[in-house]
Scaffold this motif. Structure first.
Motif, short mmCIF file in Angstrom:
data_model
loop_
_atom_site.label_atom_id
_atom_site.label_comp_id
_atom_site.label_asym_id
_atom_site.label_seq_id
_atom_site.Cartn_x
_atom_site.Cartn_y
_atom_site.Cartn_z
N GLU A 69 11.51 3.46 -17.07
CA GLU A 69 10.89 2.34 -16.38
C GLU A 69 11.96 1.42 -15.82
O GLU A 69 12.97 1.16 -16.47
CB GLU A 69 10.00 1.55 -17.35
CG GLU A 69 8.82 2.35 -17.87
CD GLU A 69 7.95 1.51 -18.76
OE1 GLU A 69 8.32 0.33 -18.99
OE2 GLU A 69 6.92 2.02 -19.22
N HIS A 102 0.87 -1.18 0.00
CA HIS A 102 0.00 0.00 0.00
C HIS A 102 0.91 1.22 0.00
O HIS A 102 1.67 1.45 0.94
CB HIS A 102 -0.89 0.01 1.24
CG HIS A 102 -1.76 1.22 1.33
ND1 HIS A 102 -2.96 1.32 0.66
CD2 HIS A 102 -1.61 2.38 2.02
CE1 HIS A 102 -3.50 2.49 0.92
NE2 HIS A 102 -2.70 3.16 1.74
N ARG A 103 0.85 1.98 -1.09
CA ARG A 103 1.73 3.15 -1.22
C ARG A 103 0.91 4.37 -1.64
O ARG A 103 -0.04 4.26 -2.42
CB ARG A 103 2.82 2.90 -2.28
CG ARG A 103 3.79 1.79 -1.94
CD ARG A 103 4.80 1.56 -3.06
NE ARG A 103 5.70 0.47 -2.74
CZ ARG A 103 6.61 0.00 -3.60
NH1 ARG A 103 6.72 0.54 -4.81
NH2 ARG A 103 7.39 -0.99 -3.25
N ASN A 104 1.33 5.51 -1.16
CA ASN A 104 0.72 6.79 -1.55
C ASN A 104 1.55 7.40 -2.69
O ASN A 104 2.77 7.49 -2.59
CB ASN A 104 0.67 7.76 -0.37
CG ASN A 104 -0.27 7.28 0.72
OD1 ASN A 104 -1.34 6.76 0.42
ND2 ASN A 104 0.12 7.47 1.96
N TRP A 105 0.88 7.82 -3.76
CA TRP A 105 1.56 8.40 -4.91
C TRP A 105 1.14 9.85 -5.11
O TRP A 105 -0.01 10.20 -4.91
CB TRP A 105 1.22 7.61 -6.19
CG TRP A 105 1.88 6.24 -6.24
CD1 TRP A 105 1.47 5.12 -5.63
CD2 TRP A 105 3.07 5.91 -6.96
NE1 TRP A 105 2.30 4.08 -5.91
CE2 TRP A 105 3.31 4.54 -6.74
CE3 TRP A 105 3.95 6.63 -7.77
CZ2 TRP A 105 4.40 3.87 -7.29
CZ3 TRP A 105 5.03 5.96 -8.33
CH2 TRP A 105 5.25 4.59 -8.08
N LEU A 106 2.10 10.63 -5.56
CA LEU A 106 1.82 12.01 -5.95
C LEU A 106 2.17 12.16 -7.43
O LEU A 106 3.32 12.01 -7.84
CB LEU A 106 2.66 12.99 -5.12
CG LEU A 106 2.50 14.47 -5.47
CD1 LEU A 106 1.05 14.92 -5.23
CD2 LEU A 106 3.47 15.32 -4.66
N VAL A 107 1.18 12.47 -8.26
CA VAL A 107 1.39 12.56 -9.70
C VAL A 107 1.42 14.04 -10.10
O VAL A 107 0.46 14.78 -9.86
CB VAL A 107 0.25 11.85 -10.47
CG1 VAL A 107 0.49 11.95 -11.97
CG2 VAL A 107 0.17 10.39 -10.03
#
Length: 478
Positions: A151, A131-136
Motif C-alpha cells: 500500500e 474517474h479511473r478504470n481498474w483491472l483486477v
C-alpha cells in the motif's frame, strides 16, 4: 446538478438556479420537466417542484440576492470568484459554499481572489474527483506464496501543517474584515468595501465618505486619506499659471468630495481652487472665500533622464493620450496637447465647468492620480504605471504641475517666500552694477541720466519688504 440539489433540499426546500446562456437555461428546464414526468411512472410519491430557473448572470444579481437568505451556495462556472461577492451577503453565518472547477489553476485563482478581497470564507477542503478504470486479476504465485500487497504511504504531516497555517491565516482575515467583499482597484486608501447593485463601494480613509471604485476618487478625499496615513527654448507658461508650493495638508471636503473654498490650519486660512491649490495669501480665520474658483487648465511638465536619441513624438503622444483616457477615464477631448521638447514632456488638460458632464472625472483628479503614478506612489490597488515608449522604459526625473484658474490668483509681494525675495534682490544687485558702470561712464563724457537711477530705486524698494515709501527713494552715486 439541479436534479441532485432538488432532491437534497426536499419538498420543504427551494433551489434557485441561475444560467447565463439561453440554450443551457432552456435545456435545464426541459430535463427537469421530463424527469418529474418520468418519476411519476414508477413512484407513488411526486418529485418536488422546488427549482426556480432564472436566465441571468449571477454576478449581476446583487439586487436579487438582497431578498433571499441562503443555507448553501453551489457554483459551477468558469469564474466563480466574480459571483462570491454577490452571494455571500445572503449566505447564512456558517453556511456552505461548494465550487466546482476543472483544474488546479482555477482553484489557485479562486483562493487568491478570496484572500485579496478578504471575503469571509474559510477553505474547508479541496477534493479531486477522479474517474479511473481498474483491472483486477489474481496475484502471481511465487515460491508457493502469494505476493504481498504493498500500500502507498502518504506523508500526512506536511499537508496537515500547511492546512493549519492557511486555516489560521483565513481566520485572521475573517476577524479583520468580515464585510469586505471587493477590491477598490482605483483607490487603495479605502476601507469597508462592499458590493452594491454590482458596483464596488468603499469608505474613503480619513473622511468616511463613500466612494465608487469604478471611477477616480476626488482629489480632496485622496489628500485627506494621505494625511491620515502619514527653459531655455521651451514653451512659456501662461502668466497666471502657478505651482502648488504648499504640498500636502489636511483639507476640508464637501460630501461630494470637492474642496471647500476656504481651508485652514489652526488660525491660518487661505482660499483654494477646485484642485485644492492655494490661490491667495494666508490670512487669519476672518478670511472670506466667496466661491470655489474652477481650475480650467492644468499643465503637467515632466523631464526624462538623459538619453542619446530623442523619443518618437508620435509614439509618446499616443502613449500618454491612451493612458489618460483608459487608465484615468478622462474624455480625450480634454487632452488639448502633448508636446515633446527634449528632454521635457508637456501635457495640457483643459476643462471648463460647462464641459464637465455629470459623472465624468475632473482634470484635477486626473492630474493628482497621474502625478502619484509617475512619482512611484500609485493610488491604484496593485496596478503601477509603467511608462514605456516603443517598448523602451522611460525614466522620469522630475514632474511639475501648473494650474490656471478661470479667475487669476490673488498673491501679493508680501506673500512671496524668502527664496523668491532673495532671487529678486540678486537680480537687483546685478542691475546696480550695470547702472553704476553706465553712470560713471557717462559722467566721464559729461552726461548723467537721473531717470535711470530713479527707476532703479523703484525696483529696489519694491523688492525689499522693509521700505514702506517706494515713491520717495534716496540713492546717491559718489
Amino acid at each position: 446538478m439541479s436534479l441532485f440539489l432538488s432532491r437534497a433540499v426536499g419538498p420543504k426546500g427551494r433551489v434557485i438556479s441561475y444560467e447565463i446562456r439561453d440554450d443551457h437555461h432552456n435545456l435545464a428546464k426541459k430535463n427537469y420537466r421530463h424527469w418529474r414526468t418520468a418519476w411519476e411512472i414508477g413512484h407513488t410519491d411526486e418529485w418536488p417542484d422546488n427549482v426556480d430557473f432564472i436566465l441571468k448572470d449571477i454576478s449581476a444579481a446583487a439586487a436579487d440576492m438582497k431578498s433571499v437568505t441562503l443555507d448553501a451556495v453551489v457554483l459551477d462556472m468558469l469564474n466563480p470568484q466574480s459571483a462570491l461577492p454577490v452571494v455571500h451577503p445572503s449566505l447564512k453565518q456558517g453556511g456552505v459554499c461548494a465550487v466546482y472547477l476543472a483544474n488546479i489553476t482555477q482553484v489557485i485563482d479562486l483562493l487568491d481572489r478570496i484572500r485579496t478581497c478578504k471575503l469571509p470564507f474559510l477553505c474547508e477542503r479541496i477534493v479531486e474527483v477522479t474517474h479511473r478504470n481498474w483491472l483486477v486479476v489474481p496475484a502471481k504465485i511465487k515460491n508457493c506464496k502469494s505476493s504481498q500487497m504493498v500500500e502507498t504511504q502518504e506523508n500526512t504531516e506536511e499537508p496537515q501543517k500547511e492546512y493549519e497555517e492557511i486555516h489560521t491565516e483565513d481566520q485572521a482575515i475573517l476577524k479583520e474584515s468580515e464585510y469586505n467583499a471587493c477590491i477598490c482597484e482605483k483607490n487603495k486608501r479605502v476601507s469597508n468595501c462592499r458590493m452594491d447593485n454590482g458596483r464596488c463601494l468603499c469608505d474613503a480613509v480619513g473622511s468616511g465618505i463613500t466612494v465608487y471604485c469604478d471611477t477616480l476618487t476626488p482629489k480632496c478625499l485622496l489628500m485627506k486619506a494621505e494625511v491620515m496615513g502619514s527653459k531655455s527654448g521651451r514653451r512659456e507658461k501662461p502668466k497666471d499659471a502657478f505651482e502648488d508650493t504648499d504640498g500636502l495638508y489636511d483639507p476640508e471636503c464637501e460630501n461630494s468630495g470637492a474642496f471647500k473654498a476656504k481651508q485652514c490650519n489652526g488660525t491660518t486660512c487661505w482660499c483654494v481652487n477646485t484642485a485644492g491649490v492655494r490661490r491667495t495669501d494666508k490670512h487669519d480665520a476672518d478670511l472670506k472665500c466667496n466661491q470655489l474658483v474652477r481650475t480650467t487648465w492644468i499643465i503637467i511638465e515632466m523631464k526624462h533622464a538623459e538619453r542619446n536619441t530623442p523619443l518618437n513624438a508620435e509614439s509618446l503622444k499616443k502613449f500618454f493620450t491612451d493612458t489618460i483616457t483608459n487608465r484615468y477615464l478622462l474624455d480625450g477631448r480634454y487632452i488639448t496637447n502633448v508636446l515633446y521638447e527634449k528632454p521635457y514632456i508637456t501635457i495640457d488638460l483643459k476643462q471648463n465647468s460647462s464641459d464637465k458632464y455629470s459623472g465624468g472625472v475632473d482634470i484635477a483628479d486626473v492630474a493628482y492620480y497621474f502625478e502619484k503614478d509617475v512619482k512611484g506612489d500609485s493610488i491604484f490597488h496593485n496596478n503601477r504605471l509603467n511608462v514605456s515608449i516603443d517598448n523602451e522604459a522611460l525614466k522620469l526625473e522630475k514632474t511639475v504641475v501648473y494650474y490656471v484658474d478661470e479667475i487669476a490668483p490673488e498673491f501679493s509681494m508680501k506673500s512671496l517666500t524668502p527664496g523668491v525675495i532673495a532671487v529678486i534682490v540678486v537680480v537687483v544687485i546685478a542691475i546696480v552694477a550695470a547702472i553704476v558702470v553706465l553712470v560713471l561712464t557717462r559722467r566721464r563724457k559729461g552726461k548723467y541720466v537721473k531717470a535711470e537711477v530713479i527707476n532703479f530705486c523703484l525696483w529696489c524698494s519694491y523688492g525689499e519688504e522693509g521700505d514702506q515709501n517706494p515713491e520717495t527713494p534716496e540713492f546717491g552715486v559718489g
